[in-house]
Write a protein that holds these residues in place. Structure first.
Motif, PDB file in Angstrom:
ATOM      1  N   SER A  46       0.758  -1.247   0.060  1.00  0.00           N
ATOM      2  CA  SER A  46      -0.052   0.223   0.028  1.00  0.00           C
ATOM      3  C   SER A  46       0.801   1.317  -0.023  1.00  0.00           C
ATOM      4  CB  SER A  46      -0.753  -0.150   1.368  1.00  0.00           C
ATOM      5  OG  SER A  46      -1.894  -1.087   1.178  1.00  0.00           O
ATOM      6  N   VAL A  47       2.062   1.207   0.794  1.00  0.00           N
ATOM      7  CA  VAL A  47       2.888   2.344   0.744  1.00  0.00           C
ATOM      8  C   VAL A  47       3.322   3.117  -0.621  1.00  0.00           C
ATOM      9  CG1 VAL A  47       5.043   1.168   1.110  1.00  0.00           C
ATOM     10  CG2 VAL A  47       4.647   3.541   2.294  1.00  0.00           C
ATOM     11  N   PHE A  48       3.559   1.900  -1.442  1.00  0.00           N
ATOM     12  CA  PHE A  48       3.824   2.363  -2.880  1.00  0.00           C
ATOM     13  C   PHE A  48       2.783   2.619  -3.703  1.00  0.00           C
ATOM     14  CE2 PHE A  48       7.470  -0.329  -1.496  1.00  0.00           C
ATOM     15  CZ  PHE A  48       8.668   0.626  -1.823  1.00  0.00           C
ATOM     16  N   MET A  49       1.547   2.117  -3.514  1.00  0.00           N
ATOM     17  CA  MET A  49       0.393   2.248  -4.547  1.00  0.00           C
ATOM     18  C   MET A  49      -0.448   3.130  -4.160  1.00  0.00           C
ATOM     19  SD  MET A  49       1.664  -0.072  -6.482  1.00  0.00           S
ATOM     20  CE  MET A  49       0.206  -0.058  -7.688  1.00  0.00           C
ATOM     21  N   THR A  50      -0.418   3.891  -3.170  1.00  0.00           N
ATOM     22  CA  THR A  50      -1.268   5.159  -2.692  1.00  0.00           C
ATOM     23  C   THR A  50      -0.510   6.250  -3.076  1.00  0.00           C
ATOM     24  OG1 THR A  50      -0.185   5.100  -0.480  1.00  0.00           O
ATOM     25  CG2 THR A  50      -2.434   3.790  -0.954  1.00  0.00           C
ATOM     26  N   GLY A  51      -1.271   7.374  -2.863  1.00  0.00           N
ATOM     27  CA  GLY A  51      -0.816   8.812  -3.378  1.00  0.00           C
ATOM     28  C   GLY A  51      -1.398   9.946  -2.659  1.00  0.00           C
ATOM     29  N   PRO A  52      -1.204  11.246  -2.640  1.00  0.00           N
ATOM     30  CA  PRO A  52      -1.691  12.450  -1.696  1.00  0.00           C
ATOM     31  C   PRO A  52      -3.200  12.186  -2.046  1.00  0.00           C
ATOM     32  CG  PRO A  52       0.098  12.959  -3.283  1.00  0.00           C
ATOM     33  CD  PRO A  52      -0.185  11.402  -3.511  1.00  0.00           C
ATOM     34  N   GLY A  53      -4.005  12.132  -0.979  1.00  0.00           N
ATOM     35  CA  GLY A  53      -5.506  12.414  -0.870  1.00  0.00           C
ATOM     36  C   GLY A  53      -6.037  11.038  -0.935  1.00  0.00           C
ATOM     37  N   PHE A  54      -5.201   9.981  -1.263  1.00  0.00           N
ATOM     38  CA  PHE A  54      -5.748   8.579  -1.310  1.00  0.00           C
ATOM     39  C   PHE A  54      -5.121   7.571  -0.808  1.00  0.00           C
ATOM     40  CE2 PHE A  54      -6.483   4.615  -3.361  1.00  0.00           C
ATOM     41  CZ  PHE A  54      -7.817   4.525  -3.632  1.00  0.00           C
ATOM     42  N   SER A  55      -5.317   7.013   0.534  1.00  0.00           N
ATOM     43  CA  SER A  55      -4.420   6.150   1.416  1.00  0.00           C
ATOM     44  C   SER A  55      -5.311   5.163   2.080  1.00  0.00           C
ATOM     45  CB  SER A  55      -3.985   7.093   2.519  1.00  0.00           C
ATOM     46  OG  SER A  55      -3.168   6.532   3.318  1.00  0.00           O
ATOM     47  N   THR A  56      -4.763   4.018   2.241  1.00  0.00           N
ATOM     48  CA  THR A  56      -5.466   2.739   3.252  1.00  0.00           C
ATOM     49  C   THR A  56      -5.118   3.241   4.452  1.00  0.00           C
ATOM     50  OG1 THR A  56      -3.383   1.654   3.105  1.00  0.00           O
ATOM     51  CG2 THR A  56      -5.016   1.259   1.249  1.00  0.00           C
ATOM     52  N   LEU A  57      -6.211   2.688   5.550  1.00  0.00           N
ATOM     53  CA  LEU A  57      -5.965   2.813   7.042  1.00  0.00           C
ATOM     54  C   LEU A  57      -4.625   2.672   7.404  1.00  0.00           C
ATOM     55  CD1 LEU A  57      -7.324   3.713   9.552  1.00  0.00           C
ATOM     56  CD2 LEU A  57      -8.089   1.161   9.802  1.00  0.00           C
ATOM     57  N   PRO A  58      -3.755   1.632   7.211  1.00  0.00           N
ATOM     58  CA  PRO A  58      -2.429   1.329   7.794  1.00  0.00           C
ATOM     59  C   PRO A  58      -1.545   2.540   7.575  1.00  0.00           C
ATOM     60  CG  PRO A  58      -3.485  -0.563   7.261  1.00  0.00           C
ATOM     61  CD  PRO A  58      -4.321   0.298   6.475  1.00  0.00           C
ATOM     62  N   ILE A  59      -1.719   3.038   6.054  1.00  0.00           N
ATOM     63  CA  ILE A  59      -0.620   4.045   5.656  1.00  0.00           C
ATOM     64  C   ILE A  59      -1.150   5.436   6.323  1.00  0.00           C
ATOM     65  CG2 ILE A  59       0.212   5.364   3.617  1.00  0.00           C
ATOM     66  CD1 ILE A  59       0.960   2.339   3.882  1.00  0.00           C
ATOM     67  N   GLN A  60      -2.514   5.623   6.428  1.00  0.00           N
ATOM     68  CA  GLN A  60      -2.906   6.825   7.422  1.00  0.00           C
ATOM     69  C   GLN A  60      -2.363   6.727   8.835  1.00  0.00           C
ATOM     70  OE1 GLN A  60      -4.928   9.361   5.685  1.00  0.00           O
ATOM     71  NE2 GLN A  60      -3.687  10.444   7.162  1.00  0.00           N
ATOM     72  N   MET A  61      -2.304   5.754   9.221  1.00  0.00           N
ATOM     73  CA  MET A  61      -2.076   5.645  10.619  1.00  0.00           C
ATOM     74  C   MET A  61      -0.494   5.949  10.632  1.00  0.00           C
ATOM     75  SD  MET A  61      -3.923   2.183  11.837  1.00  0.00           S
ATOM     76  CE  MET A  61      -3.058   2.018  13.489  1.00  0.00           C
ATOM     77  N   LEU A  62       0.186   5.444   9.679  1.00  0.00           N
ATOM     78  CA  LEU A  62       1.793   5.806   9.898  1.00  0.00           C
ATOM     79  C   LEU A  62       2.123   7.559   9.771  1.00  0.00           C
ATOM     80  CD1 LEU A  62       3.375   3.088   7.645  1.00  0.00           C
ATOM     81  CD2 LEU A  62       3.662   3.324   9.971  1.00  0.00           C
ATOM     82  N   THR A  63       1.144   7.957   8.737  1.00  0.00           N
ATOM     83  CA  THR A  63       1.329   9.350   8.430  1.00  0.00           C
ATOM     84  C   THR A  63       0.927  10.264   9.566  1.00  0.00           C
ATOM     85  OG1 THR A  63       0.758   9.176   5.882  1.00  0.00           O
ATOM     86  CG2 THR A  63       0.434  11.321   6.926  1.00  0.00           C
ATOM     87  N   TYR A  64      -0.052   9.823  10.197  1.00  0.00           N
ATOM     88  CA  TYR A  64      -0.834  10.606  11.522  1.00  0.00           C
ATOM     89  C   TYR A  64       0.360  10.513  12.759  1.00  0.00           C
ATOM     90  CZ  TYR A  64      -3.952  11.980  15.430  1.00  0.00           C
ATOM     91  OH  TYR A  64      -4.617  12.550  15.956  1.00  0.00           O
ATOM     92  N   VAL A  65       1.099   9.439  12.783  1.00  0.00           N
ATOM     93  CA  VAL A  65       1.990   9.121  13.815  1.00  0.00           C
ATOM     94  C   VAL A  65       3.273  10.192  13.619  1.00  0.00           C
ATOM     95  CG1 VAL A  65       3.367   7.017  13.247  1.00  0.00           C
ATOM     96  CG2 VAL A  65       2.927   7.750  15.619  1.00  0.00           C
ATOM     97  N   GLU A  66       3.518  10.269  12.537  1.00  0.00           N
ATOM     98  CA  GLU A  66       4.579  11.325  12.085  1.00  0.00           C
ATOM     99  C   GLU A  66       4.362  12.685  12.778  1.00  0.00           C
ATOM    100  OE1 GLU A  66       5.174  10.909   8.004  1.00  0.00           O
ATOM    101  OE2 GLU A  66       6.374   9.250   8.067  1.00  0.00           O
TER     102      GLU A  66
END
Length: 262
Positions: free
Chosen positions: A205-225
């Motif tokens: 998912s980290v390779f296949m998602t982009g700005p404004g389009f994300s899965t929950l695990p990737i969004q969690m990583l972004t949030y914790v940053e």
């Protein structure tokens, strides 16, 4: 003898503490009312559980993960059920190679597979992000679907299928009315395992998602940053509960020993 049993019991207890300790700490910190992760929590509050449903990016990424996991599951079933049936039912040249090809996504490191999918699906063929993400998740779910259904088919007596065809039923009719009902629990187990693999996936998912389009695990990583509040701990607890429920269903359907003995 008692000392031996005591030592074994103590060692087992330490292993359980080592494995479950971090989960218990995360669960406890999710009830911290303050704005910073803290263990032990000063008091108990459901503030950050409410925050999950109030933050739009969590809800939108959750539904994206659900859609991708469910749609990918359907595609993986459409490909995996016939593949598992053919590999279990027939003997043909190249069967071992074909089986290795279907199982290869499990053997290839996720980062390598994710980068390869990005390189060809998005960069070369210019597929939309959603289409690329769906294909990527279908690829990683397919080995689990084939493996579990093939294990279920190994217990199926194909003489029953031959008997049905000898009585006048066509091959497709026999497949849908005789074979599939007998491996129903295996199909359900495959769906649950593939769903867990897809929903919790990060490396693809980290390779296949982009700005404004994300899965929950990737969004969690972004949030914790950017934030250090207990929201991620609260989401983690909910995901642990979801995983526990699905694993319980798997145990009730087929038993975990069904998979470990093969």
């Amino acid at each position: 003898m008692r000392e031996k049993h005591f030592g074994l019991g103590l060692f087992s207890l330490l292993v359980f503490i080592f494995l479950l300790g971090p989960l218990l700490i995360i669960s406890a910190t999710s009830f911290e009312p303050g704005t910073v992760l803290k263990f032990p929590p000063e008091s108990l509050s459901l503030r950050w559980y409410r925050n999950i449903f109030e933050v739009d990016m969590f809800m939108s990424s959750f539904w994206t993960s659900m859609i991708v996991s469910l749609a990918g599951n359907i595609l993986a079933l459409l490909l995996g059920v016939p593949a598992a049936y053919a590999l279990s039912r027939f003997s043909f040249r190249g069967k071992g190679l074909l089986n290795a090809l279907f199982l290869s996504p499990v053997l290839i490191p996720g980062i390598v597979l994710g980068f390869t999918l990005l390189r060809y699906l998005i960069v070369v063929y210019h597929l939309p992000v959603m289409a690329g993400l769906l294909i990527g998740h279908t690829v990683i779910m397919l080995p689990f679907v084939i493996r579990v259904i093939a294990s279920s088919l190994s217990n199926f007596d194909f003489a029953v299928e031959e008997a049905a065809m000898s009585l006048g039923a066509g091959r497709l009719q026999t497949f849908f009315q005789v074979v599939l009902p007998n491996i129903r629990s295996g199909i359900i187990a495959a769906v649950l395992i593939a769903f867990l693999e897809s929903f919790n996936n990060v490396d693809i998912s980290v390779f296949m998602t982009g700005p404004g389009f994300s899965t929950l695990p990737i969004q969690m990583l972004t949030y914790v940053e950017n934030y250090f509040d207990p929201t991620i701990a609260a989401i983690s607890v909910l995901l642990m509960i979801l995983t526990g429920v699905l694993m319980f269903l798997l145990e009730r359907l087929m038993g975990l020993s069904y998979f470990t003995k093969r």
